[in-house]
Design an enzyme around this catalytic site. Structure first.
Site, PDB file in Angstrom:
ATOM      1  N   ASN A  84     -90.636-137.104  -7.801  1.00 21.77           N
ATOM      2  CA  ASN A  84     -89.893-136.678  -6.614  1.00 21.77           C
ATOM      3  C   ASN A  84     -90.888-135.949  -5.722  1.00 21.77           C
ATOM      4  O   ASN A  84     -91.250-134.805  -5.970  1.00 21.77           O
ATOM      5  CB  ASN A  84     -88.742-135.743  -7.038  1.00 21.77           C
ATOM      6  CG  ASN A  84     -87.892-135.322  -5.858  1.00 21.77           C
ATOM      7  OD1 ASN A  84     -88.209-135.614  -4.707  1.00 21.77           O
ATOM      8  ND2 ASN A  84     -86.820-134.619  -6.138  1.00 21.77           N
ATOM      9  N   ARG A 117     -88.048-141.150  -6.415  1.00 21.12           N
ATOM     10  CA  ARG A 117     -86.894-140.783  -5.597  1.00 21.12           C
ATOM     11  C   ARG A 117     -87.283-140.974  -4.138  1.00 21.12           C
ATOM     12  O   ARG A 117     -88.263-140.403  -3.662  1.00 21.12           O
ATOM     13  CB  ARG A 117     -86.535-139.327  -5.842  1.00 21.12           C
ATOM     14  CG  ARG A 117     -85.396-138.898  -4.955  1.00 21.12           C
ATOM     15  CD  ARG A 117     -85.113-137.418  -5.094  1.00 21.12           C
ATOM     16  NE  ARG A 117     -84.000-137.070  -4.243  1.00 21.12           N
ATOM     17  CZ  ARG A 117     -83.936-135.947  -3.539  1.00 21.12           C
ATOM     18  NH1 ARG A 117     -84.919-135.076  -3.580  1.00 21.12           N
ATOM     19  NH2 ARG A 117     -82.885-135.696  -2.801  1.00 21.12           N
ATOM     20  N   HIS A 144     -77.573-137.427  -1.974  1.00 14.52           N
ATOM     21  CA  HIS A 144     -77.239-137.078  -3.364  1.00 14.52           C
ATOM     22  C   HIS A 144     -76.568-138.260  -4.078  1.00 14.52           C
ATOM     23  O   HIS A 144     -75.834-138.075  -5.061  1.00 14.52           O
ATOM     24  CB  HIS A 144     -76.246-135.894  -3.445  1.00 14.52           C
ATOM     25  CG  HIS A 144     -76.785-134.584  -2.957  1.00 14.52           C
ATOM     26  ND1 HIS A 144     -76.017-133.712  -2.215  1.00 14.52           N
ATOM     27  CD2 HIS A 144     -77.989-134.000  -3.107  1.00 14.52           C
ATOM     28  CE1 HIS A 144     -76.729-132.639  -1.928  1.00 14.52           C
ATOM     29  NE2 HIS A 144     -77.932-132.799  -2.460  1.00 14.52           N
ATOM     30  N   ARG A 184     -78.325-124.462   5.102  1.00 12.02           N
ATOM     31  CA  ARG A 184     -77.889-125.409   6.145  1.00 12.02           C
ATOM     32  C   ARG A 184     -76.449-125.115   6.563  1.00 12.02           C
ATOM     33  O   ARG A 184     -75.614-124.789   5.718  1.00 12.02           O
ATOM     34  CB  ARG A 184     -77.967-126.840   5.641  1.00 12.02           C
ATOM     35  CG  ARG A 184     -79.373-127.311   5.380  1.00 12.02           C
ATOM     36  CD  ARG A 184     -79.381-128.772   4.943  1.00 12.02           C
ATOM     37  NE  ARG A 184     -80.486-129.003   4.049  1.00 12.02           N
ATOM     38  CZ  ARG A 184     -80.436-129.748   2.956  1.00 12.02           C
ATOM     39  NH1 ARG A 184     -79.314-130.380   2.620  1.00 12.02           N
ATOM     40  NH2 ARG A 184     -81.485-129.890   2.191  1.00 12.02           N
ATOM     41  N   GLU A 228     -80.426-136.111 -12.183  1.00 11.86           N
ATOM     42  CA  GLU A 228     -80.918-137.146 -11.281  1.00 11.86           C
ATOM     43  C   GLU A 228     -82.152-137.847 -11.843  1.00 11.86           C
ATOM     44  O   GLU A 228     -82.332-139.043 -11.647  1.00 11.86           O
ATOM     45  CB  GLU A 228     -81.227-136.524  -9.901  1.00 11.86           C
ATOM     46  CG  GLU A 228     -79.953-136.223  -9.132  1.00 11.86           C
ATOM     47  CD  GLU A 228     -80.138-135.292  -7.950  1.00 11.86           C
ATOM     48  OE1 GLU A 228     -80.382-134.089  -8.180  1.00 11.86           O
ATOM     49  OE2 GLU A 228     -80.041-135.743  -6.805  1.00 11.86           O
TER      50      GLU A 228
END
Ligand code: AMP
Length: 441
Positions: free
Chosen positions: A45, A129, A218, A279, A423
């Site tokens: 990742n 990813r 996601h 965010r 993940e």
């Protein structure tokens, strides 16, 4: 000419088929059928200055080693490496670029003391990813030059993420020539959304010309968690209406209707939807120009505020983006922290209600990621909004952290549960499925 091709030339890898090496061992598959021999899958990742990795054994699905390279390209670059059962150790080593970072990862993985494999040959495939696959990618796929070009083509949709992801792909191609690599997209799972869910109410030409639409993120987590939830309940995902609440530093809710994502809270970018760590989530778009005028700054500056200084951090008056700090502050009587926690729960509750409406009800609500897996108090606040659906949260079970647990009672109409996300494992499984299904001769 793309770097991979140049790299390929240096390594004698001219064509895309030459990127694919025959796996030296028999494969195991994600549906539970296991082969006799194992594969080691390196999951990468890659960010602009960081790189996370895990080496996963395909048979046991155990993490053999994991780690993180930070401050790549800067002074003080370091690698933190943790072999399974061993100690986490951080070393400061020069990493001027991502090639150096991948080289450092390989060195750690093959190190006689802290390593877990004896040579590079024991890495059988790499799963990357990739944040944005645009409309082009609705599933993971084997990386070749065409795929790299297509990822580049959608990079304007994720200018901070996709180029960084590709740097990792190219560094691996250079240092592990011939090892098959698979791209797993954060957006892919959401490509089943209908146009009524993914279109914004803007002039249609902006969708047609610029592909401005909801993509959602996601996806790997929502896919994995909804699958696992169905498995735990002994049901088929295709028979269930599942609402997955991925509540981490980034956060999103997805409606998984009979196995397919039909709506999700993140949009063109991961800024939309829930209140997140830093965010803002949903916002009146006119606030952007309003703030540009008030602060006398550019749209980019306002976007930085919306991405990095808003969310729980901003709403709490700067206390923290971490729910542990916020809960502590709220318990000590800080009203801003308390309001931020209430606002967070309200937003998640609203979306659960909306998605139940979209699916004509819900069978399962699942919590996952850092907050969803660990913060029982937040799960309770959110669940207070979902009682009307016919669900409850057992206070004792709700104390459990980071484990698969059903929080509701057997007689409840809707199951509420926690399923820790994974993940990296999901990326490793998808990588294995693709490498295993290809004719790699
Ligand atoms: P993630 O992005 O999934 O790694 O989630 C990270 C976030 O999870 C952190 O910023 C915290 O807000 C939250 N978190 C992690 N552990 C806990 C915990 N034990 N209690 C409450 N929140 C937690």
């Amino acid at each position: 000419m793309c770097l991979l091709r140049q790299t390929g030339k240096e390594n004698g890898l001219l064509g895309k088929s030459l990127l694919i090496r025959k796996p030296p061992v028999e494969l195991s598959f994600p549906d539970g059928k296991k082969g006799k021999h194992k594969m080691n899958i390196l999951v990468i990742n890659c960010g602009s200055s960081s790189l996370k990795y895990q080496l996963i054994d395909s048979i046991s699905e155990k993490v053999l080693a994991k780690g993180l390279c930070e401050r790549i390209g800067s002074d003080g670059a370091c690698i933190t490496h943790t072999p399974a059962g061993g100690e986490k150790k951080t070393d400061t080593i020069p990493m001027p670029d991502h090639n150096a970072a991948i080289a450092a990862v390989i060195e750690k993985l093959t190190d006689p003391e802290v390593g877990v494999i004896s040579s590079l040959d024991e890495i059988n495939a790499v799963g990357h990813r990739i944040v944005h696959g645009g409309e082009r990618f609705s599933k993971a796929l084997l990386i070749d030059d065409d795929v790299i070009k297509a990822i580049e083509d959608v990079s304007d949709l994720a200018p901070l993420h996709n180029p960084a992801n590709l740097i990792g792909v190219r560094a691996c191609a250079k240092l592990m020539p011939g090892v098959p690599m698979v791209a797993v997209f954060d957006t892919a799972f959401h490509q089943t959304m209908p146009s009524k869910a993914y279109l914004y109410a803007l002039p249609l030409e902006y969708y047609k010309k610029y592909k401005v639409r909801r993509y959602g993120f996601h996806g790997t987590s929502h896919d994995y968690v909804s699958n696992r939830a169905a498995q735990i309940l002994g049901k088929k995902r295709e028979d269930l209406r599942i609402i997955v609440c991925h509540l981490g530093n980034g956060a999103s809710v997805t409606a998984v209707d009979h196995g397919k994502s039909i709506d999700t809270t993140m949009g063109l970018t991961p800024l939309e939807g829930l209140i997140m760590g830093t965010r803002c989530g949903d916002l009146d778009p006119a606030i952007i120009t309003f703030l540009m005028n008030k602060l006398d700054c550019s749209a980019e500056n306002v976007l930085t505020i919306l991405n990095k200084k808003s969310g729980m951090l901003g709403l709490s008056g700067g206390i923290s983006n971490d729910f542990r700090d916020l809960s502590r502050a709220a318990a000590e009587g800080n009203k801003d922290a308390e309001t931020a926690l209430q606002a967070y729960a309200l937003r998640v509750g609203k979306y659960i209600g909306a998605y139940a409406a979209e699916m004509d009800g819900a069978d399962v609500i699942v919590f996952t990621a850092g907050v969803g897996e660990n913060d029982g108090a937040m799960r309770k606040r959110i669940s207070d909004y979902t009682e009307f659906l016919g669900t409850s949260v057992d206070p004792e079970k709700n104390k459990i952290r980071g484990e698969e647990v059903i929080l509701s009672r057997p007689e409840d109409k809707v199951v509420t549960m926690v399923v820790p996300t994974n993940e990296e494992l999901a990326i490793a499984r998808q990588t294995l499925a693709i490498v295993g299904s290809k004719d790699v001769n």
